[in-house]
Design an enzyme around this catalytic site. Structure first.
Site, PDB file in Angstrom:
ATOM      1  CE  LYS A  67      21.810   8.364  15.697  1.00 49.69           C
ATOM      2  NZ  LYS A  67      21.866   8.374  17.031  1.00 49.69           N
ATOM      3  CB  THR A  68      21.078  15.429  13.595  1.00 47.97           C
ATOM      4  OG1 THR A  68      20.223  14.272  13.535  1.00 47.97           O
ATOM      5  CG2 THR A  68      20.425  16.528  12.354  1.00 47.97           C
ATOM      6  CG  ASP A 112      17.087  10.889  12.378  1.00 46.77           C
ATOM      7  OD1 ASP A 112      17.379   9.914  12.750  1.00 46.77           O
ATOM      8  OD2 ASP A 112      16.517  11.676  13.356  1.00 46.77           O
ATOM      9  CB  THR A 161      18.212   4.740  17.844  1.00 49.15           C
ATOM     10  OG1 THR A 161      16.815   4.279  17.115  1.00 49.15           O
ATOM     11  CG2 THR A 161      18.341   6.030  17.788  1.00 49.15           C
ATOM     12  NE  ARG A 220      19.221  15.804  20.394  1.00 45.33           N
ATOM     13  CZ  ARG A 220      18.539  14.673  19.563  1.00 45.33           C
ATOM     14  NH1 ARG A 220      17.649  14.006  20.094  1.00 45.33           N
ATOM     15  NH2 ARG A 220      19.181  14.623  18.446  1.00 45.33           N
TER      16      ARG A 220
END
Length: 339
Positions: A67-68, A112, A161, A220
């Site tokens: 997302k980032t 975030d 999330t 990740r």
């Protein structure tokens, strides 16, 4: 007893410095999420064609899915900069006001964990997102006055999330809402290969597949396991990450072929054995596992177990599937479990 988590398998942890160098910079470089990319590509081209800012974007899904990274990619595609902030860091209205008033034309603001915004700060965002205006209260009591400040055009990208915790007024102010899903093994293999090239690591195709298979559908985690395998290859091998070497390395870190670790297995054993397959509440499971609350299980354990078909979340509680029993090697399944 609290079951220690393997940090390499915890996608909720912040990115480490080396991971920033692995980020794609443009949309064609961003691997996976093809449907989301197709929709965003049209929005980007339309905004650029009209010389307007991109609509506000909400991205949601499990941690570690990019997302980032996608927020930075969108900013790059619009030839703009992107400021990043964690929602809990916005403690006062003045914090948000200072950020918004200092944004340049067309700049992106990435928030975030946006579901964790305090209510007064969230309310400030409403007029900022809709009208590009900021209401600032000056003074106190009867003499207080409201000053309206015009903001430069900007794009807010929110990430969460926990999409269900975002209020409807905030949700409705996003022009685009996209869910990021877990990645396929083939996509993760491509990501592992690309990351190895960026890091200058020699990764055999079979080695990339071994890492991808254990990465829980999460980029990740791919990059973190790749780093562990790089260390292992340099110490135990000749620097080349082969399939056998990756298998040996990840076995050492107690990561099995499905990417499950100790806490995942303890969760399944408690659900299948102690609670006879459920239904059982997440807080009860957390207490049985020595976890402080059910939040970690809901964010880090359950989404992937559901993805691979080991868990059902129902209104009555958590239920194990037949596949979960098979994974644990248990032959006896309660008769009422799958009725």
């Amino acid at each position: 007893m609290d079951h220690a988590r393997n940090p390499d398998l915890d996608p909720s942890l912040p990115e480490e410095p080396f991971e920033y160098s692995l980020r794609p910079q443009r949309l064609p470089e961003y691997i996976g999420q093809e449907k989301v990319k197709a929709r965003l590509e049209i929005a980007l081209k339309a905004a650029l064609g009209r010389r307007e800012v991109l609509d506000h974007v909400l991205l949601y899904g499990p941690p570690g899915l990019g997302k980032t990274t996608l927020a930075h990619v969108l900013a790059n595609e619009m030839n703009s900069a992107c400021k990043v902030i964690q929602a809990p860091a916005l403690e006062k209205k003045g914090d948000l006001a200072a950020i918004l008033t200092n944004l340049d034309d067309g700049e992106f603001l990435f928030i975030d964990e946006i579901h964790r915004l305090a209510a007064p700060i969230e309310e400030m965002l409403y007029s900022a997102m809709e009208d590009r205006k900021l209401d600032i209260l000056i003074g106190q009591g009867p003499s207080a006055q409201t000053l309206k400040v015009d903001l430069r055009p900007f794009t807010l990208v929110g990430a969460t999330t926990r999409a269900g915790l975002i209020s409807k007024p905030l949700h409705d102010r996003f022009g685009m809402v996209h869910r990021l899903d877990y990645y396929t093994r083939e996509e993760l293999t491509v990501i592992a290969t690309r990351s190895s090239q960026v890091l200058g690591v020699e990764l055999a195709p079979e080695g990339a597949g071994s890492i991808a298979r254990r990465s829980r559908g999460t980029p990740r985690i791919v990059n973190r396991l790749l780093r562990r395998c790089r260390d292992y290859a340099e110490v135990k091998g000749d620097g080349v990450i082969t399939s056998d070497l990756a298998d040996a390395c990840l076995a050492l870190h107690e990561v099995d072929d499905l990417g499950l670790e100790g806490l995942d297995r303890a969760y399944l054993e408690a659900l299948c054995v102690k609670f006879r397959g459920g239904p059982v509440g997440v807080r009860t499971l957390a207490a049985a596992l020595g976890e402080s609350d059910g939040g970690a299980l809901e964010d880090l354990v359950e989404p992937y177990l559901m993805q691979i078909g080991f868990l059902d979340r129902t209104q009555q509680g958590r239920k194990a599937t037949e596949a979960a029993y098979g994974y644990l090697g248990l032959k006896t399944v309660p008769n009422s479990l799958f009725s």
